[in-house]
Design an enzyme around this catalytic site. Structure first.
Site, PDB file in Angstrom:
ATOM      1  N   ILE A   1      22.885 -23.818  36.775  1.00 16.05           N
ATOM      2  CA  ILE A   1      22.628 -22.796  37.407  1.00 16.05           C
ATOM      3  C   ILE A   1      23.582 -22.470  38.074  1.00 16.05           C
ATOM      4  CG2 ILE A   1      20.452 -21.903  38.307  1.00 16.05           C
ATOM      5  CD1 ILE A   1      18.636 -23.389  37.011  1.00 16.05           C
TER       6      ILE A   1
ATOM      7  N   TYR B   1      12.416 -27.552  41.443  1.00 17.26           N
ATOM      8  CA  TYR B   1      13.597 -27.219  42.067  1.00 17.26           C
ATOM      9  C   TYR B   1      14.059 -28.394  43.221  1.00 17.26           C
ATOM     10  CZ  TYR B   1      16.898 -24.034  43.923  1.00 17.26           C
ATOM     11  OH  TYR B   1      18.304 -23.506  44.412  1.00 17.26           O
TER      12      TYR B   1
ATOM     13  N   TYR C   1       9.933 -26.466  55.667  1.00 17.51           N
ATOM     14  CA  TYR C   1       9.125 -26.704  56.086  1.00 17.51           C
ATOM     15  C   TYR C   1       8.096 -28.227  56.939  1.00 17.51           C
ATOM     16  CZ  TYR C   1       7.984 -25.003  61.639  1.00 17.51           C
ATOM     17  OH  TYR C   1       7.860 -25.083  62.690  1.00 17.51           O
TER      18      TYR C   1
ATOM     19  N   SER D   1      18.059 -19.036  44.855  1.00 15.79           N
ATOM     20  CA  SER D   1      18.165 -19.315  46.925  1.00 15.79           C
ATOM     21  C   SER D   1      19.289 -18.473  46.601  1.00 15.79           C
ATOM     22  CB  SER D   1      18.676 -20.884  47.029  1.00 15.79           C
ATOM     23  OG  SER D   1      17.857 -22.050  46.849  1.00 15.79           O
TER      24      SER D   1
ATOM     25  N   LYS E   1      16.007 -28.312  38.303  1.00 15.00           N
ATOM     26  CA  LYS E   1      16.939 -27.567  38.478  1.00 15.00           C
ATOM     27  C   LYS E   1      17.413 -28.895  40.180  1.00 15.00           C
ATOM     28  CE  LYS E   1      19.360 -24.059  40.992  1.00 15.00           C
ATOM     29  NZ  LYS E   1      20.051 -23.387  41.549  1.00 15.00           N
TER      30      LYS E   1
END
Length: 305
Positions: A211, A137, A111, A48, A166
């Site tokens: 992370i 993720y 989305y 990100s 994650k």
């Protein structure tokens, strides 16, 4: 498969770009060397904070290739390959395997809000079509939905090359429940904390690392917490955790936080470009001042004004 190399601190690396939005290879190399010199256990490229969401495919391929080649096996490289399209995710995944990345990280499609079977099928199709370890993720604040603990459990049961998660969720009980469920049958399933301040909790619960974007400019704090935990020096871990708590307001200075992290890296002494990709804009002066205040309150030395 030996999963030891996926434990520890894998900072999400900002992508250094110039004013035209092109990859700044010199600046990117400088940042990668800085992370390796400060004992990052691995790196996440195109997460990100790497601004993948604002990149055309050509730039994503270029950044991935540059990072893997530049690091040259010094530490493991995890590549973000996320896209709302299953077919495009597979394309990025095949490219990651071909260039020699160590693993890929896949956020659930965003989305369109998907039912749990569609999310499961996305990950299953991706994992079955690429020859590289996959980490899930989970970032519901940005994707609009949680992958779901049942789906994570099913994927961990059914697909051996899905090796970890994650979990970027503002709720440690979610991570705890994943660990309780998945570690019952796959104790080596890697669990990374996405939010910096939950890393210590994640380690205590049986997870494997974090992370944290703060590692980019305050590596001694997050790596220090990890090292202290491994050495069972809990007093030191708690002390550093309190210092980290004072640093956490950096994420609230601007949304998204891309420019804040780059500015903090520059202030900490790594001379990089702080340009960001449109539609995001560079950090205005009054927000730089706020950032300085936060860094000072957390006792982070300022080297570049």
């Amino acid at each position: 498969m030996n999963l030891e190399k996926f434990k520890g601190i894998f900072p999400p690396v900002p992508t250094i770009v110039n004013k035209k939005g092109e990859l700044d290879k010199k600046g990117m190399g400088k940042l990668l060397d800085h992370l390796i010199d400060n004992e990052a256990d691995g790196v996440l490229i195109l997460g990100s904070g790497g601004e993948f969401c604002h990149m055309p495919p050509k730039l994503r391929y270029e950044v991935a290739e540059f990072a893997v080649n530049y690091i040259n096996k010094r530490i493991p490289v995890m590549l973000g390959i996320s896209s709302p399209s299953t077919a495009e995710t597979i394309q990025y995944g095949k490219h990651a395997a071909q260039i020699g990345a160590d693993a890929v990280l896949v956020v659930n499609p965003y989305y369109a809000l998907l039912n749990s079977d569609a999310i499961y099928n996305h990950y299953k199709t991706v994992a079955e079509n690429i020859d590289i370890p996959v980490l899930l993720y989970n970032f519901p604040a940005l994707t609009g939905q949680d992958i779901g603990i049942d789906v994570i459990t099913r994927l961990a049961k059914d697909l051996p090359n899905i090796i970890g998660l994650k979990d970027t969720i503002d709720n440690i009980s979610h991570t705890r429940e994943v660990i309780n469920r998945v570690h019952a049958f796959r104790p080596d399933f890697i669990i990374f904390s996405g939010f910096d301040e939950y890393m210590l909790d994640t380690l205590i619960l049986g997870g494997h690392g974090g992370i944290p974007a703060t590692f980019n400019f305050a590596p001694k704090i997050t790596k220090g917490i990890y090292k202290a935990f491994i050495k069972k020096d809990y007093e030191k871990a708690f002390k550093l955790q309190r210092q980290l708590a004072k640093l956490m307001p950096v994420y609230a200075i601007e949304s998204p936080f891309f420019g804040v992290i780059k500015q903090a890296i520059k202030l900490s002494g790594v001379d990089i470009s702080t340009e960001v990709l449109a539609p995001v804009e560079k950090l205005p002066k009054h927000k730089k001042d706020l950032l300085l205040q936060v860094l000072k309150s957390a006792q982070i030395p300022i080297k570049n004004k």
